[in-house]
Write a protein that holds these residues in place. Structure first.
Motif, PDB file in Angstrom:
ATOM      1  N   ALA A 129      37.210  34.052  40.472  1.00 60.63           N
ATOM      2  CA  ALA A 129      37.615  33.325  39.271  1.00 60.63           C
ATOM      3  C   ALA A 129      36.473  32.473  38.735  1.00 60.63           C
ATOM      4  O   ALA A 129      36.244  32.402  37.519  1.00 60.63           O
ATOM      5  N   VAL A 130      35.714  31.843  39.646  1.00 60.74           N
ATOM      6  CA  VAL A 130      34.621  30.964  39.239  1.00 60.74           C
ATOM      7  C   VAL A 130      33.547  31.749  38.502  1.00 60.74           C
ATOM      8  O   VAL A 130      33.081  31.356  37.426  1.00 60.74           O
ATOM      9  N   THR A 131      33.123  32.889  39.079  1.00 59.32           N
ATOM     10  CA  THR A 131      32.042  33.667  38.466  1.00 59.32           C
ATOM     11  C   THR A 131      32.478  34.292  37.151  1.00 59.32           C
ATOM     12  O   THR A 131      31.675  34.404  36.225  1.00 59.32           O
ATOM     13  N   CYS A 132      33.734  34.688  37.062  1.00 60.40           N
ATOM     14  CA  CYS A 132      34.224  35.243  35.799  1.00 60.40           C
ATOM     15  C   CYS A 132      34.198  34.180  34.699  1.00 60.40           C
ATOM     16  O   CYS A 132      33.776  34.444  33.567  1.00 60.40           O
ATOM     17  N   THR A 133      34.620  32.961  35.028  1.00 61.05           N
ATOM     18  CA  THR A 133      34.567  31.866  34.057  1.00 61.05           C
ATOM     19  C   THR A 133      33.126  31.546  33.680  1.00 61.05           C
ATOM     20  O   THR A 133      32.829  31.228  32.519  1.00 61.05           O
ATOM     21  N   MET A 134      32.198  31.641  34.640  1.00 63.22           N
ATOM     22  CA  MET A 134      30.779  31.426  34.342  1.00 63.22           C
ATOM     23  C   MET A 134      30.273  32.425  33.306  1.00 63.22           C
ATOM     24  O   MET A 134      29.512  32.069  32.392  1.00 63.22           O
ATOM     25  N   VAL A 135      30.676  33.680  33.456  1.00 62.58           N
ATOM     26  CA  VAL A 135      30.269  34.713  32.488  1.00 62.58           C
ATOM     27  C   VAL A 135      30.815  34.381  31.104  1.00 62.58           C
ATOM     28  O   VAL A 135      30.100  34.470  30.094  1.00 62.58           O
ATOM     29  N   LEU A 137      26.418  37.770  40.210  1.00 65.19           N
ATOM     30  CA  LEU A 137      27.367  37.018  41.031  1.00 65.19           C
ATOM     31  C   LEU A 137      28.784  37.542  40.848  1.00 65.19           C
ATOM     32  O   LEU A 137      29.545  37.699  41.810  1.00 65.19           O
ATOM     33  N   PHE A 138      29.152  37.824  39.592  1.00 65.53           N
ATOM     34  CA  PHE A 138      30.493  38.325  39.307  1.00 65.53           C
ATOM     35  C   PHE A 138      30.704  39.708  39.937  1.00 65.53           C
ATOM     36  O   PHE A 138      31.752  39.975  40.536  1.00 65.53           O
ATOM     37  N   SER A 139      29.700  40.581  39.797  1.00 68.13           N
ATOM     38  CA  SER A 139      29.826  41.944  40.350  1.00 68.13           C
ATOM     39  C   SER A 139      29.987  41.902  41.861  1.00 68.13           C
ATOM     40  O   SER A 139      30.785  42.656  42.439  1.00 68.13           O
ATOM     41  N   SER A 140      29.219  41.015  42.505  1.00 68.20           N
ATOM     42  CA  SER A 140      29.339  40.898  43.951  1.00 68.20           C
ATOM     43  C   SER A 140      30.726  40.419  44.356  1.00 68.20           C
ATOM     44  O   SER A 140      31.318  40.932  45.310  1.00 68.20           O
ATOM     45  N   ASN A 141      31.248  39.444  43.617  1.00 73.20           N
ATOM     46  CA  ASN A 141      32.586  38.932  43.938  1.00 73.20           C
ATOM     47  C   ASN A 141      33.679  39.940  43.615  1.00 73.20           C
ATOM     48  O   ASN A 141      34.757  39.883  44.200  1.00 73.20           O
ATOM     49  N   TYR A 169      43.252  28.388  36.522  1.00 73.26           N
ATOM     50  CA  TYR A 169      44.468  28.116  37.302  1.00 73.26           C
ATOM     51  C   TYR A 169      44.364  28.738  38.694  1.00 73.26           C
ATOM     52  O   TYR A 169      44.841  28.167  39.676  1.00 73.26           O
ATOM     53  N   GLY A 170      43.748  29.930  38.787  1.00 76.41           N
ATOM     54  CA  GLY A 170      43.519  30.516  40.101  1.00 76.41           C
ATOM     55  C   GLY A 170      42.609  29.646  40.942  1.00 76.41           C
ATOM     56  O   GLY A 170      42.841  29.430  42.140  1.00 76.41           O
ATOM     57  N   ASP A 171      41.569  29.083  40.304  1.00 71.78           N
ATOM     58  CA  ASP A 171      40.657  28.176  40.985  1.00 71.78           C
ATOM     59  C   ASP A 171      41.383  26.902  41.416  1.00 71.78           C
ATOM     60  O   ASP A 171      41.123  26.348  42.494  1.00 71.78           O
ATOM     61  N   SER A 172      42.327  26.430  40.577  1.00 69.07           N
ATOM     62  CA  SER A 172      43.079  25.207  40.886  1.00 69.07           C
ATOM     63  C   SER A 172      43.990  25.389  42.097  1.00 69.07           C
ATOM     64  O   SER A 172      44.371  24.408  42.741  1.00 69.07           O
ATOM     65  N   TRP A 218      42.052  39.486  44.586  1.00 73.48           N
ATOM     66  CA  TRP A 218      43.149  39.894  43.703  1.00 73.48           C
ATOM     67  C   TRP A 218      44.031  38.706  43.327  1.00 73.48           C
ATOM     68  O   TRP A 218      44.660  38.707  42.270  1.00 73.48           O
ATOM     69  N   PHE A 219      44.053  37.680  44.186  1.00 72.91           N
ATOM     70  CA  PHE A 219      44.976  36.572  43.934  1.00 72.91           C
ATOM     71  C   PHE A 219      44.594  35.768  42.684  1.00 72.91           C
ATOM     72  O   PHE A 219      45.420  35.616  41.777  1.00 72.91           O
ATOM     73  N   PRO A 220      43.352  35.233  42.590  1.00 72.50           N
ATOM     74  CA  PRO A 220      43.013  34.518  41.355  1.00 72.50           C
ATOM     75  C   PRO A 220      43.022  35.419  40.139  1.00 72.50           C
ATOM     76  O   PRO A 220      43.334  34.968  39.027  1.00 72.50           O
ATOM     77  N   LEU A 221      42.681  36.716  40.340  1.00 76.06           N
ATOM     78  CA  LEU A 221      42.725  37.659  39.217  1.00 76.06           C
ATOM     79  C   LEU A 221      44.160  37.822  38.719  1.00 76.06           C
ATOM     80  O   LEU A 221      44.415  37.818  37.506  1.00 76.06           O
ATOM     81  N   LEU A 222      45.106  37.944  39.652  1.00 76.31           N
ATOM     82  CA  LEU A 222      46.514  38.079  39.288  1.00 76.31           C
ATOM     83  C   LEU A 222      47.006  36.841  38.547  1.00 76.31           C
ATOM     84  O   LEU A 222      47.664  36.944  37.499  1.00 76.31           O
TER      85      LEU A 222
END
Length: 616
Positions: A361-367, A403-407, A105-108, A416-420
């Motif tokens: 958000a993208v990299t977290c979903t990839m993980v 990738l996730f760690s870098s982001n 949803y954050g990605d959307s 913080w926005f997509p994470l929130l």
């Protein structure tokens, strides 16, 4: 089918060249525009496309289909089937899948904002006097896009494929022209340039992975949209056109920068001759609208699946096509996304600022996808040892984690926005699932076993009245509360009584011949169990039509049939099992859920609701 896949699946990743290389070289960690840096970043982008998109998603993850369907929720359902229900592993897989879906949803929200903004920023290449109008025009384009959602994508979808075909051909030709001028840029295909950049600039390379990932956004769409187009069409489109066009365009931008470092101001639009900039802005805007349309449709599909899997309350879903079941419109989701996207544009105001929020958000979903794939993919490759698949997935997981760690470093700059958004969506989904489980437990405590009840009732029945009564119940082996309340208060029983249960399967679609099971419980009692997949919407009239074919003696005349449902009101228990804040959220969601009458498409003038209070 390949052309259609081109129009829907690749909109997001296809518009990444608008901003990726600019952010890699001139973002939060600006680099001198020298051959070492340009070739190093190009090599990182190229191998990111090859390893993450081509190998991980196109070759491996597309194999993890749930009866042809893809997406993180479909993958979660497969993993849960392997793990079994009730185990700690199942709980872990559920958390992974739902958090991955929540981040979508954050990605959307970010994708429409950054895509349309980056396209319209090409106006500044024509004349900087137009810069103040970029944000207002962006908001107008986005409002039009979201308003048009109610019309559905059926008519617009016919244009998506040809437009994106033109877009990718244009990308390739613009890049090819510059590569021909400076063919030395092709040396970046050699991974030694990426490795050399990492060795000489280790910390900068790690931080810049947050910009490299912009070239990979949209990779999840390859998997999520597999059910619409099939694995072969998605693979043909990727290897036949999309990948070559993207690589040529990125390398063309690199060649332009080596020849003219000042082009870093906007390397994508400066690929075009001066007379072609304005037409390219128009084409890019259309392409970004298509990319936004795809991710909005994905949000609808994700929400619909979450409802069917029991992680979201019932919502209003409207079908916009008479032939395509996947083309739906959800008013509530639409207006939420529109408000959030406009707020995001006004808050960040440029694609460069939004790039900081994009990627997390993208990299977290990839993980999440890779972790779930360990359980699902082991048996999907005949002739290849599971250990080999696990070794390859482990390498890809390391890349995902980098990738996730870098982001994660960009959280304070906008990540913080997509994470929130993801945390809020995850909390709501898990609260709803937990609340429904507790609610069902409470309801079961007051229910009587079905076995023996029918015989007792038919042996000494109350007053019988004409017609058929259908009692909706979530439990196939218990007496519905609505039936007990009807007997207690009205003291009557209809001539025919039907107990109907609608169950959800962990597969996307259920064959029509397997949809309905009818069992006769007694002389006047029947039981109907209907099963739907997580990508289908239940319809009571459709169920009754199938029942009529299986059980013709059952009288289901609409004018003689009444539907009885229970409607629960949540009240505080003396010793609650949910914390106060979660109970209040669940009660609010329960009150605002779409009424069962609308969700199951039951004729509203034939419904009787029996209210009851339940302590939680």
């Amino acid at each position: 089918m390949t052309l259609a896949a081109l129009g829907v699946v690749y909109g997001d990743i296809g518009t990444s060249p608008l901003y990726t290389l600019k952010e890699c070289l001139n973002g939060h960690v600006p680099l001198p525009i020298v051959p070492e840096n340009v070739l190093g970043m190009l090599s990182m982008v190229f191998w990111g496309l090859m390893l993450v998109v081509s190998v991980k998603y196109v070759v491996l993850i597309l194999r993890a289909d749930n009866r042809g369907e893809g997406g993180v929720l479909a993958l979660m359902a497969l993993a849960l089937r392997e793990a079994g229900t009730g185990s700690r592993k199942a709980l872990f897989f559920t958390a992974l899948g739902i958090f991955g879906a929540s981040l979508f949803y954050g990605d959307s929200i970010i994708t429409p904002a950054i895509s349309v903004l980056s396209a319209l920023e090409g106006i500044g290449v024509v004349s900087h006097r137009l810069d103040p109008y970029i944000v207002p025009i962006t908001i107008v384009v986005l409002i039009v896009l979201f308003v048009l959602q109610a019309r559905g994508t059926a008519s617009m979808g016919k244009l998506f494929g040809p437009v994106m075909l033109l877009w990718f051909v244009t990308l390739g030709l613009l890049g090819l022209y510059q590569v021909v001028q400076s063919p030395g840029v092709l040396a970046a295909i050699n991974p030694i340039y990426a490795l050399r950049f990492v060795v000489h600039h280790a910390w900068q390379a790690f931080v810049l992975l947050g910009a490299v990932v912009l070239a990979l956004t949209g990779a999840e769409a390859l998997y999520a949209d597999m059910g619409h187009f099939g694995r072969p069409a998605i693979r043909r489109a990727w290897f036949g056109l999309v990948l070559p066009s993207l690589v040529l365009n990125y390398f063309g931008q690199g060649a332009l920068l080596l020849a003219n470092p000042k082009a870093i101001a906007n390397p994508f639009f400066l690929l075009a001759p001066s007379w072609g900039v304005l037409p390219l802005v128009v084409l890019a805007t259309v392409a970004t609208v298509i990319a936004s349309q795809a991710v909005i449709s994905g949000a609808y599909s994700m929400t619909s699946q979450a409802i069917q899997l029991g992680f979201a309350p019932r919502m209003d879903i409207e079908h916009t096509s008479d032939t395509e079941i996947g083309q739906i419109y959800m008013p509530g989701i639409t207006w939420f996304l529109l408000v959030a996207v406009i707020a995001l544009v006004l808050l960040f105001r440029s694609s460069g600022n939004l790039a900081s929020a994009y990627g997390f958000a993208v990299t977290c979903t990839m993980v999440m996808t890779t972790l779930l794939a360990f359980t699902v993919l082991g048996r999907r490759f005949a002739g290849i040892p599971r250990l080999g698949i696990f070794a390859l997935l482990s390498v890809l997981l390391v890349i995902d984690l980098l990738l996730f760690s870098s982001n994660a470093l960009k959280i304070h700059d906008g990540g913080w926005f997509p994470l929130l958004v993801g945390v809020i969506a995850f909390t709501l989904m898990m609260t709803w699932k937990r609340g429904r489980a507790l609610l069902n437990d409470r309801l079961h405590q007051g229910e009587l076993p079905l076995e023996g009840f029918v015989e007792m009732l038919e042996s000494s029945p109350p007053q019988r009245v004409e017609g058929t009564a259908i009692f909706m119940t979530g439990s196939a082996d218990r007496v519905p509360h609505a039936l007990l309340h009807n007997l207690k208060h009205n003291k009557v029983l209809h001539e025919q009584v039907v107990l109907m249960t609608v169950e959800n399967a962990d597969i996307p679609y259920v064959a029509t011949r397997e949809r309905v099971a009818v069992r006769r419980l007694g002389e006047t009692f029947y039981q109907i169990i209907a099963t739907y997949g997580f990508k289908e919407e239940p319809s009571v009239p459709a169920i009754l039509k199938l029942v009529k074919e299986l059980q013709p003696e059952l009288d289901l005349d609409p004018m003689q049939t009444s539907f009885f449902l229970s409607r629960e009101t949540i009240v505080a228990a003396k010793y609650p099992e949910m914390s106060l804040w979660r109970r209040k959220i669940f009660a609010l969601m329960n009150r605002n859920a779409l009424r069962a009458t609308s969700f199951f498409k039951i004729p509203p003038n034939r419904v009787v609701e029996m209210g009851m209070q339940v302590e939680l």
